[in-house]
Design a protein around this motif. Structure first.
Motif, PDB file in Angstrom:
ATOM      1  N   SER A   1     -33.074 -10.871 -67.776  1.00 18.07           N
ATOM      2  CA  SER A   1     -34.036 -10.159 -68.622  1.00 18.07           C
ATOM      3  C   SER A   1     -34.861  -9.189 -67.783  1.00 18.07           C
ATOM      4  O   SER A   1     -35.082  -8.042 -68.180  1.00 18.07           O
ATOM      5  N   GLN A   2     -35.306  -9.644 -66.640  1.00 17.87           N
ATOM      6  CA  GLN A   2     -36.076  -8.787 -65.746  1.00 17.87           C
ATOM      7  C   GLN A   2     -35.239  -7.610 -65.265  1.00 17.87           C
ATOM      8  O   GLN A   2     -35.756  -6.500 -65.116  1.00 17.87           O
TER       9      GLN A   2
ATOM     10  N   VAL B   1     -34.002  -5.370 -68.913  1.00 17.35           N
ATOM     11  CA  VAL B   1     -34.946  -4.898 -69.927  1.00 17.35           C
ATOM     12  C   VAL B   1     -36.144  -4.221 -69.275  1.00 17.35           C
ATOM     13  O   VAL B   1     -36.730  -4.759 -68.340  1.00 17.35           O
ATOM     14  N   SER B   2     -36.493  -3.047 -69.815  1.00 14.11           N
ATOM     15  CA  SER B   2     -37.697  -2.355 -69.349  1.00 14.11           C
ATOM     16  C   SER B   2     -38.444  -1.789 -70.557  1.00 14.11           C
ATOM     17  O   SER B   2     -37.872  -1.618 -71.637  1.00 14.11           O
ATOM     18  N   HIS B   3     -39.703  -1.499 -70.350  1.00 16.09           N
ATOM     19  CA  HIS B   3     -40.539  -0.965 -71.431  1.00 16.09           C
ATOM     20  C   HIS B   3     -40.100   0.430 -71.856  1.00 16.09           C
ATOM     21  O   HIS B   3     -40.404   0.852 -72.974  1.00 16.09           O
ATOM     22  N   SER B   4     -39.398   1.150 -71.001  1.00 15.48           N
ATOM     23  CA  SER B   4     -38.993   2.520 -71.326  1.00 15.48           C
ATOM     24  C   SER B   4     -37.761   2.574 -72.232  1.00 15.48           C
ATOM     25  O   SER B   4     -37.420   3.640 -72.732  1.00 15.48           O
ATOM     26  N   GLN B   5     -37.101   1.452 -72.463  1.00 19.47           N
ATOM     27  CA  GLN B   5     -35.896   1.433 -73.296  1.00 19.47           C
ATOM     28  C   GLN B   5     -36.250   1.453 -74.774  1.00 19.47           C
ATOM     29  O   GLN B   5     -37.331   1.018 -75.173  1.00 19.47           O
TER      30      GLN B   5
ATOM     31  N   GLN C   1     -33.402  -2.852 -75.863  1.00 18.64           N
ATOM     32  CA  GLN C   1     -34.105  -4.020 -75.336  1.00 18.64           C
ATOM     33  C   GLN C   1     -33.577  -5.302 -75.979  1.00 18.64           C
ATOM     34  O   GLN C   1     -33.306  -6.277 -75.289  1.00 18.64           O
TER      35      GLN C   1
ATOM     36  N   ASN D   1     -30.122  -6.126 -74.699  1.00 20.50           N
ATOM     37  CA  ASN D   1     -30.179  -6.618 -73.320  1.00 20.50           C
ATOM     38  C   ASN D   1     -30.769  -8.027 -73.239  1.00 20.50           C
ATOM     39  O   ASN D   1     -30.309  -8.855 -72.449  1.00 20.50           O
TER      40      ASN D   1
ATOM     41  N   MET E   1     -42.555  -8.253 -76.448  1.00 21.41           N
ATOM     42  CA  MET E   1     -42.778  -6.992 -75.723  1.00 21.41           C
ATOM     43  C   MET E   1     -43.587  -6.003 -76.559  1.00 21.41           C
ATOM     44  O   MET E   1     -44.419  -5.275 -76.029  1.00 21.41           O
TER      45      MET E   1
ATOM     46  N   GLN F   1     -46.011  -8.519 -66.211  1.00 21.36           N
ATOM     47  CA  GLN F   1     -44.586  -8.350 -65.919  1.00 21.36           C
ATOM     48  C   GLN F   1     -43.930  -9.703 -65.766  1.00 21.36           C
ATOM     49  O   GLN F   1     -44.471 -10.587 -65.113  1.00 21.36           O
ATOM     50  N   ARG F   2     -42.778  -9.891 -66.407  1.00 26.62           N
ATOM     51  CA  ARG F   2     -42.063 -11.159 -66.288  1.00 26.62           C
ATOM     52  C   ARG F   2     -41.704 -11.381 -64.824  1.00 26.62           C
ATOM     53  O   ARG F   2     -41.203 -10.485 -64.159  1.00 26.62           O
TER      54      ARG F   2
END
Length: 187
Positions: free
Chosen positions: A103-104, A107-111, A116, A119, A177, A185-186
């Motif tokens: 997951s880390q 997955v990112s906040h920009s996706q 997300q 993923n 999220m 942050q995870r």
């Protein structure tokens, strides 16, 4: 480890324990029941990440080891670590870590939201199903003398439910999220 990390790990340990209140379903042809607790393991990894998710699972296993009835069906005590399901309990630790790590990584906040979710689903499916099954089936085959092929074939009945659990975990991960952007942050 920060206090916030400990609180989040304890919260998800409580979620895993609460999912153990859902009665297990025995299939009869394999000595492993269908439980809801593997969903909690996937959720811990997806939402908290590798480190905190693993700590949440380890906390549940420590509580079980000291005798508290935290596992599905109200089980607890050292005897649960001598049962055919022990491989799955050991697998929870690796499943939470793998799900959290993937997951880390994925997955990112920009996706976009859909990306997300997909993923998160891939992470939960790989960690919470594949890694968990490798541990559980291997232990089951070796300890019970079923052999790998029989243990694997018996476990196929669990796949549809576990894929559904991975989807639920992915949707929950995405919702966290969006709904709780202050979650650190995870890790």
């Amino acid at each position: 480890m920060a206090t916030r990390d400990l609180v989040l790990s304890a919260l998800f340990a409580a979620i895993i324990v609460a999912l153990g209140l859902v009665p297990p379903i025995m299939l009869g042809f394999i000595p492993v029941p269908i439980t809801a607790q593997s969903l909690g393991v996937m959720l811990a990894g997806v939402v908290l990440g590798a480190k905190r998710g693993t700590i949440a699972v380890l906390l549940v296993l420590v509580l079980a080891a000291i005798g508290l009835p935290v596992l599905s069906g109200g089980r607890g005590g050292l005897a649960v670590f001598m049962a055919p399901t022990t491989g799955y309990l050991i697998g929870w630790v690796l499943a939470a870590f793998t799900t959290g790590y993937l997951s880390q990584l994925l997955v990112s906040h920009s996706q976009a939201g859909f990306v997300q979710t997909v993923n998160f689903f891939v992470a939960a499916l790989f960690g919470g199903v594949i890694v968990l099954y490798v541990c559980g089936i291997s232990y089951l085959a070796l300890v019970t003398g079923l052999g790998f092929s029989k243990a694997f074939m018996g476990s196929l009945a669990f796949i549809p439910g576990d894929v559904l659990k991975a989807l639920i975990a992915a949707l929950a991960g995405r919702a966290v999220m969006v709904g709780y952007p202050l979650l650190p942050q995870r890790a």
